[in-house]
Design a protein around this motif. Structure first.
Motif, PDB file in Angstrom:
ATOM      1  N   MET A  43       5.939  -4.218  11.355  1.00 46.39           N
ATOM      2  CA  MET A  43       4.530  -3.918  11.138  1.00 46.39           C
ATOM      3  C   MET A  43       4.212  -2.479  11.508  1.00 46.39           C
ATOM      4  O   MET A  43       3.569  -1.757  10.755  1.00 46.39           O
ATOM      5  CB  MET A  43       3.654  -4.865  11.964  1.00 46.39           C
ATOM      6  N   SER A  44       4.671  -2.055  12.691  1.00 49.91           N
ATOM      7  CA  SER A  44       4.287  -0.698  13.097  1.00 49.91           C
ATOM      8  C   SER A  44       4.983   0.327  12.217  1.00 49.91           C
ATOM      9  O   SER A  44       4.429   1.386  11.941  1.00 49.91           O
ATOM     10  CB  SER A  44       4.593  -0.471  14.579  1.00 49.91           C
ATOM     11  N   PHE A  45       6.178   0.023  11.744  1.00 53.36           N
ATOM     12  CA  PHE A  45       6.855   0.954  10.846  1.00 53.36           C
ATOM     13  C   PHE A  45       6.060   1.107   9.550  1.00 53.36           C
ATOM     14  O   PHE A  45       5.824   2.221   9.075  1.00 53.36           O
ATOM     15  CB  PHE A  45       8.265   0.443  10.546  1.00 53.36           C
ATOM     16  N   GLY A  46       5.608  -0.009   9.024  1.00 54.90           N
ATOM     17  CA  GLY A  46       4.863   0.036   7.770  1.00 54.90           C
ATOM     18  C   GLY A  46       3.556   0.793   7.901  1.00 54.90           C
ATOM     19  O   GLY A  46       3.230   1.653   7.084  1.00 54.90           O
ATOM     20  N   TRP A  47       2.790   0.476   8.950  1.00 58.32           N
ATOM     21  CA  TRP A  47       1.443   1.039   9.057  1.00 58.32           C
ATOM     22  C   TRP A  47       1.440   2.415   9.688  1.00 58.32           C
ATOM     23  O   TRP A  47       0.633   3.263   9.335  1.00 58.32           O
ATOM     24  CB  TRP A  47       0.537   0.114   9.868  1.00 58.32           C
ATOM     25  N   LYS A  48       2.323   2.638  10.678  1.00 63.48           N
ATOM     26  CA  LYS A  48       2.207   3.885  11.438  1.00 63.48           C
ATOM     27  C   LYS A  48       3.124   4.979  10.926  1.00 63.48           C
ATOM     28  O   LYS A  48       2.933   6.139  11.243  1.00 63.48           O
ATOM     29  CB  LYS A  48       2.502   3.614  12.916  1.00 63.48           C
ATOM     30  N   ILE A  49       4.155   4.643  10.195  1.00 65.63           N
ATOM     31  CA  ILE A  49       5.056   5.687   9.692  1.00 65.63           C
ATOM     32  C   ILE A  49       4.972   5.797   8.170  1.00 65.63           C
ATOM     33  O   ILE A  49       4.655   6.846   7.622  1.00 65.63           O
ATOM     34  CB  ILE A  49       6.504   5.407  10.139  1.00 65.63           C
ATOM     35  N   GLY A  79       8.724  10.301  -1.777  1.00 62.68           N
ATOM     36  CA  GLY A  79       8.188   9.131  -2.471  1.00 62.68           C
ATOM     37  C   GLY A  79       9.291   8.145  -2.810  1.00 62.68           C
ATOM     38  O   GLY A  79       9.133   6.932  -2.655  1.00 62.68           O
ATOM     39  N   PHE A  80      10.437   8.657  -3.235  1.00 62.92           N
ATOM     40  CA  PHE A  80      11.567   7.802  -3.592  1.00 62.92           C
ATOM     41  C   PHE A  80      12.009   6.972  -2.394  1.00 62.92           C
ATOM     42  O   PHE A  80      12.186   5.751  -2.498  1.00 62.92           O
ATOM     43  CB  PHE A  80      12.713   8.671  -4.107  1.00 62.92           C
ATOM     44  N   LEU A  81      12.155   7.640  -1.243  1.00 63.39           N
ATOM     45  CA  LEU A  81      12.614   6.919  -0.050  1.00 63.39           C
ATOM     46  C   LEU A  81      11.594   5.866   0.370  1.00 63.39           C
ATOM     47  O   LEU A  81      11.948   4.721   0.683  1.00 63.39           O
ATOM     48  CB  LEU A  81      12.876   7.907   1.097  1.00 63.39           C
ATOM     49  N   ILE A  82      10.297   6.247   0.340  1.00 59.35           N
ATOM     50  CA  ILE A  82       9.271   5.281   0.729  1.00 59.35           C
ATOM     51  C   ILE A  82       9.281   4.101  -0.223  1.00 59.35           C
ATOM     52  O   ILE A  82       9.191   2.941   0.193  1.00 59.35           O
ATOM     53  CB  ILE A  82       7.881   5.944   0.750  1.00 59.35           C
ATOM     54  N   PHE A  83       9.440   4.395  -1.521  1.00 57.34           N
ATOM     55  CA  PHE A  83       9.445   3.307  -2.496  1.00 57.34           C
ATOM     56  C   PHE A  83      10.624   2.366  -2.245  1.00 57.34           C
ATOM     57  O   PHE A  83      10.490   1.149  -2.321  1.00 57.34           O
ATOM     58  CB  PHE A  83       9.511   3.862  -3.919  1.00 57.34           C
ATOM     59  N   LEU A  84      11.771   2.942  -1.935  1.00 59.46           N
ATOM     60  CA  LEU A  84      12.943   2.091  -1.695  1.00 59.46           C
ATOM     61  C   LEU A  84      12.711   1.183  -0.496  1.00 59.46           C
ATOM     62  O   LEU A  84      12.952  -0.024  -0.552  1.00 59.46           O
ATOM     63  CB  LEU A  84      14.181   2.960  -1.455  1.00 59.46           C
ATOM     64  N   VAL A  85      12.200   1.770   0.597  1.00 61.33           N
ATOM     65  CA  VAL A  85      11.955   0.964   1.804  1.00 61.33           C
ATOM     66  C   VAL A  85      10.945  -0.129   1.482  1.00 61.33           C
ATOM     67  O   VAL A  85      11.144  -1.306   1.816  1.00 61.33           O
ATOM     68  CB  VAL A  85      11.462   1.863   2.950  1.00 61.33           C
ATOM     69  N   ILE A 114       0.837  -1.198   0.000  1.00 67.04           N
ATOM     70  CA  ILE A 114       0.000   0.000   0.000  1.00 67.04           C
ATOM     71  C   ILE A 114       0.875   1.253   0.000  1.00 67.04           C
ATOM     72  O   ILE A 114       0.699   2.156  -0.819  1.00 67.04           O
ATOM     73  CB  ILE A 114      -0.932  -0.001   1.222  1.00 67.04           C
ATOM     74  N   ALA A 115       1.846   1.260   0.928  1.00 68.68           N
ATOM     75  CA  ALA A 115       2.724   2.427   1.012  1.00 68.68           C
ATOM     76  C   ALA A 115       3.492   2.602  -0.296  1.00 68.68           C
ATOM     77  O   ALA A 115       3.676   3.721  -0.784  1.00 68.68           O
ATOM     78  CB  ALA A 115       3.688   2.261   2.176  1.00 68.68           C
ATOM     79  N   MET A 116       3.906   1.468  -0.877  1.00 69.73           N
ATOM     80  CA  MET A 116       4.672   1.520  -2.120  1.00 69.73           C
ATOM     81  C   MET A 116       3.828   2.127  -3.249  1.00 69.73           C
ATOM     82  O   MET A 116       4.296   2.979  -4.001  1.00 69.73           O
ATOM     83  CB  MET A 116       5.057   0.103  -2.493  1.00 69.73           C
ATOM     84  N   GLY A 117       2.573   1.657  -3.353  1.00 71.08           N
ATOM     85  CA  GLY A 117       1.695   2.185  -4.387  1.00 71.08           C
ATOM     86  C   GLY A 117       1.470   3.669  -4.216  1.00 71.08           C
ATOM     87  O   GLY A 117       1.548   4.456  -5.163  1.00 71.08           O
ATOM     88  N   LEU A 118       1.228   4.084  -2.961  1.00 69.40           N
ATOM     89  CA  LEU A 118       0.986   5.504  -2.707  1.00 69.40           C
ATOM     90  C   LEU A 118       2.221   6.339  -3.016  1.00 69.40           C
ATOM     91  O   LEU A 118       2.110   7.466  -3.491  1.00 69.40           O
ATOM     92  CB  LEU A 118       0.576   5.705  -1.245  1.00 69.40           C
ATOM     93  N   GLU A 149       9.257  -5.704  -0.205  1.00 64.90           N
ATOM     94  CA  GLU A 149       8.626  -6.524  -1.244  1.00 64.90           C
ATOM     95  C   GLU A 149       9.534  -7.644  -1.710  1.00 64.90           C
ATOM     96  O   GLU A 149       9.084  -8.729  -2.041  1.00 64.90           O
ATOM     97  CB  GLU A 149       8.302  -5.657  -2.464  1.00 64.90           C
ATOM     98  N   THR A 150      10.831  -7.383  -1.777  1.00 64.52           N
ATOM     99  CA  THR A 150      11.743  -8.395  -2.287  1.00 64.52           C
ATOM    100  C   THR A 150      12.288  -9.265  -1.163  1.00 64.52           C
ATOM    101  O   THR A 150      13.151 -10.104  -1.406  1.00 64.52           O
ATOM    102  CB  THR A 150      12.908  -7.732  -3.021  1.00 64.52           C
ATOM    103  N   ASN A 151      11.789  -9.063   0.050  1.00 62.22           N
ATOM    104  CA  ASN A 151      12.239  -9.847   1.202  1.00 62.22           C
ATOM    105  C   ASN A 151      13.734  -9.732   1.424  1.00 62.22           C
ATOM    106  O   ASN A 151      14.393 -10.702   1.773  1.00 62.22           O
ATOM    107  CB  ASN A 151      11.893 -11.329   1.031  1.00 62.22           C
ATOM    108  N   ARG A 152      14.258  -8.545   1.190  1.00 57.81           N
ATOM    109  CA  ARG A 152      15.693  -8.371   1.383  1.00 57.81           C
ATOM    110  C   ARG A 152      15.942  -7.845   2.786  1.00 57.81           C
ATOM    111  O   ARG A 152      15.099  -7.150   3.349  1.00 57.81           O
ATOM    112  CB  ARG A 152      16.220  -7.344   0.369  1.00 57.81           C
ATOM    113  N   PRO A 153      17.106  -8.146   3.354  1.00 55.87           N
ATOM    114  CA  PRO A 153      17.423  -7.534   4.643  1.00 55.87           C
ATOM    115  C   PRO A 153      17.376  -6.021   4.497  1.00 55.87           C
ATOM    116  O   PRO A 153      17.754  -5.526   3.441  1.00 55.87           O
ATOM    117  CB  PRO A 153      18.853  -7.995   4.924  1.00 55.87           C
ATOM    118  N   PRO A 154      16.982  -5.258   5.504  1.00 62.77           N
ATOM    119  CA  PRO A 154      16.607  -5.694   6.856  1.00 62.77           C
ATOM    120  C   PRO A 154      15.153  -6.172   6.967  1.00 62.77           C
ATOM    121  O   PRO A 154      14.665  -6.285   8.085  1.00 62.77           O
ATOM    122  CB  PRO A 154      16.811  -4.412   7.663  1.00 62.77           C
TER     123      PRO A 154
END
Lengths: 181, 338
Positions: B313-319, B208-214, B171-175, B219-224
Motif C-alpha cells: 500500500m505505501s509503495f503504491g500511494w507514497k512512491i 512511465g514504462f517502469l511504473i506501468f510494469l509495476v 491510478i498510478a498505472m493510468g497516470l 493489476e494481474t495479481n502476479r508475484p510479488p
C-alpha cells in the motif's frame, strides 16, 4: 436495431435503478447500481458519447463503486431490519418525495425533453464525443468550472484525511490514557 | 460521418472493415491468444523449474508438451462443485465475468496497421486506452464477487485485498500512460504505435514504462503483488472455494490479463508492431514483444518474494503515485516547450 439497443439499455438501467432502492441487502443494492451504470454507459454509446461512457465505467464502476462494494461487503451483507420510522416522518417523507418528483419533472420537461417530438439532428459532427472534443470543451470553454470542481474535490480529499487523522489521534490518546500522542 | 458497427451508431471508430472480416478477425485473435495461454502455463512451469534448478513438467508427451492438455482435461472433467455457504448465482457468474472482460480487452490490441482492406486489430477506438481500463475495472468485479459469494473467510479477505490493490495501482498505472498519450497526441493505440516511428516511447518515457510494469504486476495479481491469493496466508484467496473449470477460468483470465498487459506495454512503449522486415511480419513482432514481456513477468515471479501488505500500500500511494504525477508534469512541460 437502434431501437432494440435503446430499449434494452433503458429497461436494464431502469430495472437496475429500481433494484438499488428495493433490494434489502446493501451489497446487492450496490451491485445493482454497478449494473445500472453499465447499462447507462451503453445508452451513452448510443448517443455517440463514447468518452463519457468510458469515463462512467472507469471512474464510477471502477473506482467509486469499488469503494462502496468494499464498505458494503465489510459492514453489510446482512439484511437490514425494517426501520421503524416515526409517525411524523411517515407523513413528511412522501410529501417531500412528491415535491422533488414534481420539481425534477418540471426541470426535465422544460429542457431536455423538448427535443423528444423532433427527429433530432440528422448528422452528428465527426469526432463528436471523442476525448478530443470533450477535452476542448473542458479546457477551453468551461475551464473555470472544470478547475473549480477539481479544487473542490481536492479540498474534500484533504478534509477527509484531516478528519480521519484526528480521529486516530483521539483513539491513541484514549489508549494511552491521555498521555503521549 | 460516424461509422456504423452492425448497423448501430455505437460511437465512432477510426477504421471499420466489412462485417465478415470483423468476424474472421475476432476468431483469429481469439484462437491465437486462447491457444497461447496453455502454452504460457507450460512455459511458466518449465521456466520456474529451470530457475529453481529442477526439471519442471516433462512426463506428458515429448518435453512435457502435452501437460497443458492434460491439465485442462483434468479441470474440465471435475465435478462442478459449490460450497454450502456460497451465494448461488453470483458464485457461478464470477469466473465468467473475469474471463469475458479479459477476452473483450483483446479487441483493442493492434497487431499491425491497415493492410489492404484489413486492419490488423479488433477495433481501433478513439477512446483507446480507456477501453482497457474500463474492462479491467469490470474484471475486478469477477474477483470480488467470486471472493464474496464463496462464503468463506479466506476468499473474502482475498477479494478485499484485490479491491484495495486495484484501486491503489490503477491510478498510478493510468497516470504512467498519460505521458505517452500526451506525446502521441492520441488515445488510439494504432495512432500511438504510428507515432513511435522514430523512437520507441520506452526511451523518453522510461519512468512511465517502469511504473506501468509495476502497476501491471499488481493489476494481474502476479508475484510479488499476489497478495489477493497469497497461498501462505490465504490458501488461494478469492479462488479458494473454486474447483474444476471455474477455478480454471480464473487462472485462464489471469494469464490472459498478463498477455494483455504485456500487449498494452509493447504497444505504448515498445513500438507495438514495429520491427524490421516486411509489413506482413508485423503481427509476429507484436506477439514476440508480448511473449518476451510475459517471460519477464515469470522471471520476476521466480526472483522476488511477496510484499507485505502495508509495504504494497505505501509503495503504491507514497512512491508510485507521486512519481507518476511528476512524470506527467515533466512530460507536459516538455511537450508544450518543444
Amino acid at each position: 436495431m437502434e431501437q432494440v439497443a435503446f430499449f434494452v439499455g433503458a429497461i436494464g438501467a431502469l430495472g437496475a435503478a429500481f433494484a438499488v432502492v428495493i433490494v434489502k441487502n446493501p451489497f446487492y443494492s450496490v451491485l445493482a447500481l454497478v449494473i445500472h451504470l453499465v447499462f447507462l454507459a451503453g445508452i451513452f454509446l448510443l448517443l455517440m458519447a463514447q468518452f463519457l461512457a468510458a469515463a462512467l465505467i472507469v471512474v464510477y464502476a471502477g473506482a467509486v463503486m469499488v469503494l462502496y462494494v468494499f464498505v458494503a461487503a465489510y459492514v453489510g451483507g446482512i439484511e437490514e431490519p425494517k426501520w421503524d420510522s416515526s409517525p411524523e416522518l411517515r407523513i413528511v417523507g412522501p410529501i417531500l418525495a412528491v415535491a422533488l418528483f414534481i420539481a425534477i419533472s418540471i426541470a426535465v420537461l422544460g429542457s431536455g425533453l423538448s427535443a423528444l417530438g423532433t427527429p433530432g439532428p440528422d448528422d452528428v459532427p465527426a469526432g463528436f464525443g471523442t476525448p478530443e472534443a470533450v477535452g476542448h470543451l473542458m479546457m477551453e470553454d468551461f475551464l473555470i468550472a472544470f478547475e473549480a470542481a477539481s479544487l473542490l474535490l481536492l479540498v474534500a480529499a484533504v478534509a477527509a484525511i484531516v478528519l480521519a487523522g484526528r480521529r486516530r489521534e483521539d483513539r491513541k490518546k484514549q489508549l494511552t490514557g491521555g498521555e503521549g500522542a | 460521418m460516424p461509422d456504423l458497427v452492425l448497423g448501430l451508431p455505437l460511437a465512432d471508430t477510426n477504421f471499420v472493415d466489412a462485417t465478415w472480416i470483423m468476424i474472421v478477425k475476432s476468431l483469429v485473435i481469439f484462437i491465437v491468444i486462447l491457444s497461447l495461454v496453455p502454452l504460457l502455463l507450460l512455459g511458466e512451469r518449465k521456466l520456474l523449474g529451470r530457475f529453481q534448478q529442477r526439471y519442471g513438467p516433462n512426463r506428458v508427451g515429448p518435453y512435457g508438451l502435452g501437460q497443458p492438455l492434460a491439465d485442462v482435461g483434468k479441470l474440465l472433467s471435475k465435478q462442478a462443485f459449490r460450497p454450502k455457504g456460497a451465494v448461488p448465482f453470483l458464485y457461478e457468474i464470477a469466473p465468467a465475468l473475469t474471463i469475458i472482460s479479459a477476452v473483450l480487452t483483446l479487441a483493442i490490441l493492434p497487431f499491425g496497421d491497415v493492410q489492404g482492406d484489413v486492419g490488423f486489430y479488433g477495433i481501433d477506438v478513439p477512446i483507446g486506452i480507456l477501453y482497457f481500463f474500463a474492462f479491467s475495472s469490470i474484471a475486478f468485479y469477477g474477483l470480488l464477487l467470486g471472493g464474496w459469494a464463496s462464503g468463506s473467510k479466506y476468499s473474502f479477505l482475498g477479494a478485499m485485498r484485490s479491491a484495495a490493490q486495484l484501486i491503489s495501482y490503477e491510478i498510478a498505472m493510468g497516470l504512467s500512460l498519460l505521458g505517452v498519450v500526451m506525446m502521441a497526441g492520441s488515445l488510439s493505440l494504432v495512432d500511438i504505435v504510428k507515432a513511435q516511428g522514430e523512437v520507441w516511447y520506452v526511451v523518453p518515457q522510461i519512468v512511465g514504462f517502469l511504473i506501468f510494469l509495476v502497476g501491471g504486476f499488481a493489476e494481474t495479481n502476479r508475484p510479488p503483488f499476489d497478495l489477493p491469493e497469497a497461498d501462505a496466508e490465504l490458501v488461494a484467496g478469492y479462488g479458494t472455494e473454486y474447483g474444476g473449470m471455474r477455478f480454471g477460468s480464473f487462472m485462464f483470465a489471469e494469464y490472459m490479463e498478463m498477455l494483455i498487459v504485456s500487449g498494452i506495454a509493447s504497444t505504448m512503449f515498445l513500438g507495438g508492431w514495429m520491427g524490421p522486415g516486411p509489413p506482413g511480419l508485423d503481427p509476429v513482432w507484436m506477439l514476440l514483444k508480448m511473449i518476451v514481456l510475459t517471460i519477464f513477468f515469470i522471471w520476476i515471479r521466480a526472483t522476488l518474494p511477496r510484499f507485505r501488505y502495508d509495504q504494497l500500500m505505501s509503495f503504491g500511494w507514497k512512491i508510485l503515485l507521486p512519481l507518476a504525477t511528476l512524470n506527467v508534469l515533466v512530460t507536459a512541460v516538455l511537450v508544450v516547450v518543444t
